[in-house]
Design a protein around this motif. Structure first.
Motif, short mmCIF file in Angstrom:
data_model
loop_
_atom_site.label_atom_id
_atom_site.label_comp_id
_atom_site.label_asym_id
_atom_site.label_seq_id
_atom_site.Cartn_x
_atom_site.Cartn_y
_atom_site.Cartn_z
N ALA A 64 10.70 9.42 -1.36
CA ALA A 64 9.34 9.25 -1.89
C ALA A 64 8.34 10.22 -0.91
CB ALA A 64 8.70 7.75 -1.81
N GLU A 65 7.79 11.17 -1.65
CA GLU A 65 6.79 12.25 -1.06
C GLU A 65 5.83 11.39 -0.38
OE1 GLU A 65 3.96 15.68 -2.16
OE2 GLU A 65 5.04 14.81 -3.53
N ARG A 66 5.62 11.81 0.92
CA ARG A 66 4.45 10.95 1.63
C ARG A 66 3.07 11.62 1.47
NH1 ARG A 66 2.42 14.45 4.21
NH2 ARG A 66 2.95 15.37 6.28
N ARG A 67 2.08 10.71 1.29
CA ARG A 67 0.57 11.08 1.15
C ARG A 67 -0.02 9.87 1.84
NH1 ARG A 67 -1.95 14.30 -3.46
NH2 ARG A 67 -0.57 15.91 -2.82
N ALA A 68 -0.42 9.98 3.08
CA ALA A 68 -1.02 8.74 3.54
C ALA A 68 -2.37 9.01 4.13
CB ALA A 68 0.12 8.13 4.51
N ALA A 69 -3.10 7.98 3.89
CA ALA A 69 -4.43 7.88 4.57
C ALA A 69 -4.30 6.49 5.37
CB ALA A 69 -5.49 7.75 3.92
N ALA A 70 -4.74 6.55 6.67
CA ALA A 70 -4.45 5.28 7.59
C ALA A 70 -5.54 5.11 8.73
CB ALA A 70 -3.05 5.04 8.15
N ARG A 94 -0.28 -6.34 3.31
CA ARG A 94 -0.69 -6.33 1.78
C ARG A 94 -0.16 -5.38 0.90
NH1 ARG A 94 -5.30 -10.11 -1.28
NH2 ARG A 94 -4.69 -9.59 -3.31
N ALA A 95 0.32 -5.50 -0.12
CA ALA A 95 0.51 -4.32 -1.13
C ALA A 95 -0.15 -4.54 -2.28
CB ALA A 95 2.19 -4.45 -1.56
N PHE A 96 -1.04 -3.44 -2.36
CA PHE A 96 -1.71 -3.24 -3.76
C PHE A 96 -1.00 -2.52 -4.86
CE2 PHE A 96 -4.24 -3.49 -0.03
CZ PHE A 96 -5.29 -4.48 -0.40
N GLU A 131 8.15 12.08 -6.30
CA GLU A 131 7.93 13.41 -7.28
C GLU A 131 6.44 13.44 -7.75
OE1 GLU A 131 10.77 12.62 -10.51
OE2 GLU A 131 12.44 13.42 -9.22
N LEU A 132 6.12 13.36 -8.93
CA LEU A 132 4.92 13.58 -9.20
C LEU A 132 4.13 12.22 -9.51
CD1 LEU A 132 5.20 16.72 -11.55
CD2 LEU A 132 4.58 16.71 -9.09
N SER A 133 4.68 11.23 -9.31
CA SER A 133 3.97 9.75 -9.90
C SER A 133 3.96 8.96 -8.44
CB SER A 133 4.89 9.14 -10.90
OG SER A 133 6.19 8.73 -10.26
N LYS A 134 3.01 8.18 -8.65
CA LYS A 134 2.78 6.94 -7.48
C LYS A 134 3.86 5.85 -7.78
CE LYS A 134 -2.01 7.59 -6.63
NZ LYS A 134 -3.38 6.88 -6.73
N VAL A 135 4.32 5.30 -6.89
CA VAL A 135 5.19 4.37 -6.56
C VAL A 135 4.62 2.77 -6.72
CG1 VAL A 135 7.20 3.00 -5.29
CG2 VAL A 135 6.87 5.36 -5.11
N LYS A 136 5.04 2.15 -7.69
CA LYS A 136 4.58 0.86 -7.89
C LYS A 136 4.95 -0.11 -6.80
CE LYS A 136 2.45 -2.60 -10.32
NZ LYS A 136 1.15 -2.38 -10.39
N LEU A 137 4.15 -0.87 -6.15
CA LEU A 137 4.64 -1.51 -4.98
C LEU A 137 4.74 -2.88 -5.44
CD1 LEU A 137 2.49 0.07 -2.13
CD2 LEU A 137 4.79 0.50 -2.78
N LYS A 138 5.70 -3.54 -4.83
CA LYS A 138 6.08 -5.11 -5.03
C LYS A 138 5.05 -5.71 -4.01
CE LYS A 138 10.93 -4.90 -5.93
NZ LYS A 138 12.33 -5.31 -5.56
N GLN A 139 4.46 -6.91 -4.70
CA GLN A 139 3.59 -7.66 -3.81
C GLN A 139 4.32 -8.58 -2.78
OE1 GLN A 139 0.45 -7.34 -4.54
NE2 GLN A 139 0.83 -5.87 -6.00
N THR A 140 3.45 -8.83 -1.78
CA THR A 140 4.12 -9.41 -0.66
C THR A 140 3.61 -10.91 -0.66
OG1 THR A 140 2.04 -9.14 0.76
CG2 THR A 140 3.99 -7.27 1.16
N THR A 141 4.46 -11.96 0.19
CA THR A 141 4.24 -13.18 -0.04
C THR A 141 3.97 -13.68 1.32
OG1 THR A 141 5.45 -13.79 -2.18
CG2 THR A 141 4.90 -15.64 -1.08
#
Length: 571
Positions: A64-70, A94-96, A131-141
Motif C-alpha cells: 500500500a503506497e503511503r501518504r500520511a498526515a499525522a 479508530r478507523a474511518f 496503487e491509485l485508490s484508497k484502502v477501505k479500512l475495517k472498523q475497530t471495536t
C-alpha cells in the motif's frame, strides 16, 4: 535506531546503546543536539496544526503506497540517556473510511534504578493507498473504558483537524494578533533572511523501504537538521526542539530523488521561535518541476544551565511573504496557548466557564463534545432508580457527582436530535429553563445561548447561564447523535445583580437508534458544587422532580415528531 512506523501494531522495548551519543531525548530536552539513532521517532509537542500536531513516518504493509498526515499531541517527558530502555506502544484508536488514528505512547526506564517515566504521547493520522485508490479500512471495536473513550473522542479530533486551516484564516482575517514589535529594541533584531537555510539530500537505498519509498523518519531527521541550523543562526546557541506543527507527508519520494530542504525562522517570541520547513523532490534529468512532498513548522527554545528558556533576539520579517509568515506564526502561537488552556488542563484545575472568542472556537467546541463523550464512556455508572422504564444512573468520579437519565421514545433519532438541539424550545418542556435567548449562531453546529433559570432551593435570585451548545451527527454507524452543553463567558453578557450566575461544566444529550421509530434518549450532567445539593436531594428514589422533567421531554418529542419531517430530506 529504529523506524517507529514499522512497529505501530505492537509495543517495543528498545535500549539506547550508541556510546558516542551523550544524551537522546524524545522530549528534546538535551543540551547538545544529537541525531544518531533517532530516525523515525516522533517529536512531542503541545498544540499544532490539523489541528494541532506533527507527522509520523508511515510504512504500510502489502504494497500500500503511503501518504500520511499525522500529529503529536501533548507531552511531558524527561531525557532518555545511554543505557536506559525506551518502551514504545501503539494501537489504532479508530478507523474511518480510509484513514485511521493511531495512539502512540513512549516511556522509558532505568534498568539500574528501576525508575520509569513517560516521555511522549502521540496521536497520528494515517491514510493508506494501494496503487491509485484508497484502502477501505475495517472498523475497530473498543473493549476497555480507555479504548471506548479514545474511539469516541477520535471523531471529534478528526473534525478539529479538518477545520484547523479555516481557523487560521478566520483568526488572521477577523482578529487582531497582539504584536510587540513597537516595544522591541530594534538594535537587537535579526533579519529573517539571515536565518534562511537550504540543503540538498540524495535518497539512497539505506534511506528507503523495500518499496523504494523514503522512510518518513529519515525525512523528519533531515528537516530537523535544517531547522536547527536556521534556529541557531538566530540565537547563536544550541536550540532545543519543543514542538512540531502542521507536519504533512503530501507525497512520496523514491530512491534516486534529490530532496531540497528549505528552512527559515518565521517569528521569534520572548522564549521560543518558529521555524518553517518545506521539502521538494525532483529526479535529476527526468523532471522539470519540483514536487512539494513535506512541510512543517517547528518550535525551538534555548535552555540555560538550569534547563530554563533563555530570552531570544527578535526577528525582522522581510516585506511581503515574510510578513505573512510572521503573522501566521503569531496566530499559531495563540492557538497553541488557547488549546493548552482549554484542552490540556484538568477540569479541577481550570475555571468552569472559559472565555469565548473566535480564536479558541474550535478548541472550546472540541472540549465541549469530547468531555461529554468521555463522560458517556465511563464504565462505573450505577443504576440508582427506575420508574416506568425511565432509568437514573449516578457516578462519583474526580470529586464530581454525575447523573444520567435514560428512556426509550417512539420517535426517529434524527427528529429527536433536531428538536432537542434547539434550546429556544427547551422551555416548552423543561421548567428549569424559564427563558432562552440566542446570543450568537457560531456556525451550523455551534451556538451560544443566554438561559434564565428559576431559583434553586432557598436562593432568592433566579440563575442565569451563558451556554455553548455543540451538536454532532454520527461519524459512523453505531455512533450517537450528540448535543453537548458547557458554560462560557462573554463580555456582552457579564454577571448582573438581578441574577446569580450559574455554570454548567459538562452536560448534554446522546441519541441512539434502537429500531424503526425508536430512539434511546440519554441526558448527562456533571454536577457543579452549586447544583450538588439539588442533585443529591433528588437522586434518592428518582424523585418526581426528575421523573416529571423526563416525561415532559418525552411528550414534547411525541407531540412534535412530525414538525421536522420535510427538513429531514435535506440532511
Amino acid at each position: 535506531m529504529v523506524h517507529t512506523a514499522q512497529y505501530l501494531a505492537y509495543g517495543l522495548r528498545l535500549r539506547v546503546l550508541k556510546p558516542h551519543v551523550p544524551e537522546v531525548s524524545l522530549a528534546r530536552r538535551e543540551r547538545r543536539r544529537c541525531h544518531g539513532g533517532r530516525r523515525g521517532v516522533p517529536e512531542p509537542h503541545r498544540g499544532a496544526d490539523e489541528p494541532a500536531r506533527a507527522a509520523l513516518p508511515h510504512q504500510p504493509a502489502r504494497r500500500a503506497e503511503r501518504r500520511a498526515a499525522a500529529q503529536v499531541d501533548r507531552h511531558h517527558g524527561l531525557p532518555v540517556r545511554v543505557g536506559q530502555v525506551v518502551n514504545i506502544k501503539a494501537k489504532v484508536n479508530r478507523a474511518f473510511n480510509s484513514s485511521m488514528e493511531v495512539g502512540i505512547q513512549v516511556a522509558s526506564e532505568d534498568l539500574c534504578s528501576e525508575k520509569q517515566w513517560n516521555v511522549c504521547k502521540a496521536l497520528a493520522t494515517f491514510v493508506a493507498h494501494r496503487e491509485l485508490s484508497k484502502v477501505k479500512l475495517k472498523q475497530t471495536t473498543p473493549q476497555t473504558e480507555e479504548e471506548k473513550t479514545e474511539h469516541s473522542v477520535a471523531a471529534e479530533r478528526r473534525r478539529m483537524r479538518l477545520l484547523y486551516a479555516d481557523t487560521i484564516k478566520d483568526l488572521l482575517a477577523n482578529c487582531v494578533i497582539q504584536d510587540d514589535l513597537e516595544s522591541r529594541d530594534c538594535s537587537c533584531m535579526v533579519p529573517a533572511e539571515r536565518t534562511r537555510v537550504e540543503s540538498v539530500e540524495l535518497v539512497l537505498p539505506p534511506h528507503a523501504n523495500h518499496q523504494g519509498n523514503t522512510f518518513g523518519g529519515q525525512i523528519m531527521a533531515w528537516m530537523e537538521n535544517v531547522a536547527t541550523i536556521a534556529a541557531s543562526r538566530l540565537c547563536r546557541a544550541h536550540p532545543t526542539l519543543k514542538t512540531i506543527e502542521m507536519f504533512h507527508f503530501r507525497g512520496p519520494s523514491q530512491v534516486g530523488d534529490r530532496l531540497v530542504l528549505k528552512a527559515i525562522v518565521n517569528n521569534a517570541f520572548k522564549h521560543s521561535m518558529e521555524v518553517g520547513v518545506c521539502v521538494e523532490a525532483y529526479r535529476q534529468g527526468a523532471e522539470t518541476q519540483r514536487r512539494h512532498i513535506n512541510s512543517a513548522f517547528m518550535t525551538f527554545v534555548v535552555l540555560d544551565a538550569d534547563d530554563q528558556p533563555r530570552t531570544l533576539p527578535w526577528i525582522r520579517p522581510q516585506p511581503g511573504d515574510g510578513e505573512r509568515r510572521y503573522r501566521e506564526a503569531s496566530a499559531r502561537k495563540k492557538i497553541r496557548l488557547d488549546r493548552k488552556y482549554i484542552v490540556s488542563c484538568k477540569q479541577t484545575e481550570m475555571p468552569i466557564s472559559v472565555p469565548w472568542d473566535p480564536s479558541n472556537q474550535v478548541y472550546l467546541s472540541y472540549n465541549n463534545v469530547s468531555s461529554l463523550k468521555m463522560l458517556v464512556t465511563k464504565d462505573n455508572w450505577v443504576l440508582s432508580s427506575e420508574i416506568n422504564q425511565v432509568r437514573l444512573y449516578t457516578l462519583e468520579d474526580d470529586k464530581f457527582l454525575s447523573f444520567h437519565m435514560e428512556m426509550l421514545v417512539q420517535v426517529e433519532t434524527i427528529q429527536a436530535f433536531l428538536l432537542l438541539s434547539d434550546l429556544l424550545r427547551r422551555p416548552e418542556w423543561d421548567k428549569h429553563y424559564r427563558s432562552v435567548e440566542l446570543v450568537q449562531q457560531v456556525d451550523e453546529d455551534d451556538a451560544i445561548y443566554h438561559v434564565i433559570s428559576p431559583a434553586l432551593g432557598g436562593d432568592a435570585k433566579p440563575q442565569d447561564f451563558v451556554i455553548l451548545a455543540s451538536r454532532r451527527k454520527p461519524c459512523d454507524n453505531g455512533d450517537p447523535y450528540v448535543i453537548a452543553l458547557r458554560s462560557v463567558t462573554l463580555p456582552t453578557h457579564p454577571e448582573t445583580p438581578a441574577y446569580r450566575r450559574g455554570e454548567t461544566l459538562c452536560s448534554g444529550f446522546c441519541f441512539w437508534r434502537e429500531g424503526d421509530q425508536l430512539t434511546k434518549v440519554s441526558y448527562y450532567n456533571q454536577a457543579t458544587p452549586g447544583f450538588l445539593n439539588y442533585v443529591t436531594t433528588n437522586v434518592a428514589g428518582l424523585s418526581s422532580e426528575f421523573y416529571t422533567t423526563v416525561k415532559a421531554c418525552e411528550q414534547f418529542l411525541l407531540d412534535n415528531r412530525s414538525d421536522l419531517a420535510p427538513s429531514l430530506q435535506t440532511l
